[in-house]
Motif scaffolding. Sequence first.
Motif, PDB file in Angstrom:
ATOM      1  N   ASN A   1      51.988 -32.325  57.558  1.00  0.00           N
ATOM      2  CA  ASN A   1      50.838 -31.804  57.219  1.00  0.00           C
ATOM      3  C   ASN A   1      50.113 -32.838  55.951  1.00  0.00           C
ATOM      4  OD1 ASN A   1      48.579 -30.048  56.868  1.00  0.00           O
ATOM      5  ND2 ASN A   1      49.490 -28.642  55.706  1.00  0.00           N
ATOM      6  N   ASP A   2      50.134 -33.842  56.152  1.00  0.00           N
ATOM      7  CA  ASP A   2      49.464 -34.767  54.991  1.00  0.00           C
ATOM      8  C   ASP A   2      49.250 -36.056  55.678  1.00  0.00           C
ATOM      9  OD1 ASP A   2      49.023 -35.758  52.710  1.00  0.00           O
ATOM     10  OD2 ASP A   2      50.976 -35.220  51.659  1.00  0.00           O
ATOM     11  N   LEU A   3      48.594 -36.978  54.841  1.00  0.00           N
ATOM     12  CA  LEU A   3      48.018 -38.233  55.367  1.00  0.00           C
ATOM     13  C   LEU A   3      48.761 -39.156  54.146  1.00  0.00           C
ATOM     14  CD1 LEU A   3      44.159 -37.221  55.877  1.00  0.00           C
ATOM     15  CD2 LEU A   3      45.809 -38.029  57.676  1.00  0.00           C
ATOM     16  N   LEU A   4      49.715 -39.960  54.906  1.00  0.00           N
ATOM     17  CA  LEU A   4      50.768 -40.326  54.116  1.00  0.00           C
ATOM     18  C   LEU A   4      50.369 -41.960  53.890  1.00  0.00           C
ATOM     19  CD1 LEU A   4      53.935 -38.892  55.649  1.00  0.00           C
ATOM     20  CD2 LEU A   4      52.940 -38.427  53.482  1.00  0.00           C
ATOM     21  N   PRO A   5      50.593 -42.747  53.076  1.00  0.00           N
ATOM     22  CA  PRO A   5      50.193 -44.010  52.859  1.00  0.00           C
ATOM     23  C   PRO A   5      51.115 -45.026  53.539  1.00  0.00           C
ATOM     24  CG  PRO A   5      51.357 -43.541  50.817  1.00  0.00           C
ATOM     25  CD  PRO A   5      51.320 -42.200  51.885  1.00  0.00           C
ATOM     26  N   LEU A   6      50.706 -46.345  53.765  1.00  0.00           N
ATOM     27  CA  LEU A   6      51.485 -47.496  54.391  1.00  0.00           C
ATOM     28  C   LEU A   6      51.533 -48.612  53.440  1.00  0.00           C
ATOM     29  CD1 LEU A   6      49.649 -48.836  57.244  1.00  0.00           C
ATOM     30  CD2 LEU A   6      48.646 -46.942  56.103  1.00  0.00           C
ATOM     31  N   PRO A   7      52.732 -49.424  53.614  1.00  0.00           N
ATOM     32  CA  PRO A   7      52.475 -50.622  52.988  1.00  0.00           C
ATOM     33  C   PRO A   7      51.647 -51.592  53.577  1.00  0.00           C
ATOM     34  CG  PRO A   7      54.689 -50.442  54.244  1.00  0.00           C
ATOM     35  CD  PRO A   7      53.727 -49.353  54.547  1.00  0.00           C
ATOM     36  N   TYR A   8      51.022 -52.251  52.868  1.00  0.00           N
ATOM     37  CA  TYR A   8      49.876 -53.506  53.288  1.00  0.00           C
ATOM     38  C   TYR A   8      50.588 -54.890  53.629  1.00  0.00           C
ATOM     39  CZ  TYR A   8      46.681 -49.801  51.924  1.00  0.00           C
ATOM     40  OH  TYR A   8      46.133 -48.666  52.009  1.00  0.00           O
ATOM     41  N   THR A   9      51.141 -55.116  54.880  1.00  0.00           N
ATOM     42  CA  THR A   9      51.971 -56.399  55.182  1.00  0.00           C
ATOM     43  C   THR A   9      51.246 -56.749  56.202  1.00  0.00           C
ATOM     44  OG1 THR A   9      53.532 -55.099  56.451  1.00  0.00           O
ATOM     45  CG2 THR A   9      53.903 -55.555  54.377  1.00  0.00           C
ATOM     46  N   ARG A  10      51.540 -58.004  56.616  1.00  0.00           N
ATOM     47  CA  ARG A  10      51.086 -58.540  58.055  1.00  0.00           C
ATOM     48  C   ARG A  10      51.601 -57.803  59.288  1.00  0.00           C
ATOM     49  NH1 ARG A  10      46.490 -61.487  58.174  1.00  0.00           N
ATOM     50  NH2 ARG A  10      46.365 -61.884  56.166  1.00  0.00           N
ATOM     51  N   ARG A  11      52.781 -57.287  59.129  1.00  0.00           N
ATOM     52  CA  ARG A  11      53.240 -56.431  60.254  1.00  0.00           C
ATOM     53  C   ARG A  11      52.511 -55.063  60.593  1.00  0.00           C
ATOM     54  NH1 ARG A  11      58.107 -52.671  60.354  1.00  0.00           N
ATOM     55  NH2 ARG A  11      58.701 -52.584  62.759  1.00  0.00           N
ATOM     56  N   THR A  12      52.322 -54.405  59.110  1.00  0.00           N
ATOM     57  CA  THR A  12      51.311 -53.339  59.451  1.00  0.00           C
ATOM     58  C   THR A  12      50.093 -53.486  59.969  1.00  0.00           C
ATOM     59  OG1 THR A  12      51.067 -53.183  57.240  1.00  0.00           O
ATOM     60  CG2 THR A  12      52.772 -51.733  57.873  1.00  0.00           C
ATOM     61  N   LEU A  13      49.313 -54.769  59.196  1.00  0.00           N
ATOM     62  CA  LEU A  13      48.057 -54.741  59.573  1.00  0.00           C
ATOM     63  C   LEU A  13      48.123 -55.224  61.103  1.00  0.00           C
ATOM     64  CD1 LEU A  13      45.296 -55.857  58.733  1.00  0.00           C
ATOM     65  CD2 LEU A  13      46.165 -58.153  58.671  1.00  0.00           C
ATOM     66  N   ASP A  14      49.103 -55.892  61.743  1.00  0.00           N
ATOM     67  CA  ASP A  14      48.959 -56.069  63.156  1.00  0.00           C
ATOM     68  C   ASP A  14      48.896 -54.568  64.057  1.00  0.00           C
ATOM     69  OD1 ASP A  14      48.813 -58.785  62.856  1.00  0.00           O
ATOM     70  OD2 ASP A  14      50.897 -59.021  63.181  1.00  0.00           O
ATOM     71  N   CYS A  15      49.724 -53.879  63.385  1.00  0.00           N
ATOM     72  CA  CYS A  15      50.214 -52.721  64.204  1.00  0.00           C
ATOM     73  C   CYS A  15      48.712 -51.892  64.186  1.00  0.00           C
ATOM     74  CB  CYS A  15      51.442 -52.039  63.780  1.00  0.00           C
ATOM     75  SG  CYS A  15      51.496 -50.426  64.320  1.00  0.00           S
ATOM     76  N   VAL A  16      48.129 -51.721  63.037  1.00  0.00           N
ATOM     77  CA  VAL A  16      46.983 -50.815  62.715  1.00  0.00           C
ATOM     78  C   VAL A  16      45.887 -51.524  63.731  1.00  0.00           C
ATOM     79  CG1 VAL A  16      45.283 -50.181  61.264  1.00  0.00           C
ATOM     80  CG2 VAL A  16      47.761 -50.048  60.582  1.00  0.00           C
TER      81      VAL A  16
END
Length: 286
Positions: free
Chosen positions: A109-124
């Motif tokens: 029940n929340d909107l959680l942050p994510l690390p800003y890396t190349r891996r997460t960028l590709d996934c998003v």
Amino acid sequence: MKASHLPLHAGTGFKPEHFASIIEARQPLGFFEVHAENYMGAGGPPHAQLAKLRADYALSIHGVGLSIGSMQPLDRDHLARLKLLCDRYEPESFSEHLAWSSHDTVFLNDLLPLPYTRRTLDCVADHIDQVQSCLKRQMLLENPATYVIFEESTIEEVDFLAELTARTGCGLLLDVNNVFVAATNHRLDPRAYLARFPLDKVREIHLSGHSETVDDQGAPLLIDSHDTPVKDPVWALYEEVLARTGRRATLIEWDNDVPDWPVLLAEAEAAEALLARSAQTGIRAA
């Protein structure tokens, strides 16, 4: 892809307790916004009210459960329900959050942050492509209110958002309150953040209230609580954004301790007055 095309006016989030007041007379608003997950059932009073509202007003559907930022695959059933909803009501805009909110079969029940890396960028970016391909419409991505910063992050948030728009064609939803909350919590300058923000990609703006407390070291800590009127520093930042962009569709969010309709409407009318003032300056929307 159908592009986002909300009217360049102020709107509010729709709350069922306001329905009777809203339908009494035409309201001086450009649009209403609803949370997608509240309308994923087949019928009943929620859909009856929304159908009546949709007949008279533009509509923005705002998702809170896609978990765009998760490293796991998107929930195909959830995405299918979202497509049915968008096909049913043909909203002028659909938006989601740069956040994650689920893990395996657990929904948080929340909107959680994510690390800003190349891996997460590709996934998003891959997740945004999937959503837009399924819905056949442009998605707007909202900047988050955050309370922690990941040491592993290697990309600034504004650059992360800018690259996502370049790679996927998505637009941005600029939440000005989130900017102020996150900047205050991380001891940063919100104006410096906005100076680098890709404002030309912004198709909608959110304004809301926040609560104020202190952290365990006695420093200010702001919570994106959506339970108060918009605060003066956020109004000031909003005016500065409009001075650079011209008119943008603007939503007043008030999701907790929801006031009577006249109070919420007054907040939207205050935003509309600033939109009208920005139009008088002669700035054209990008």
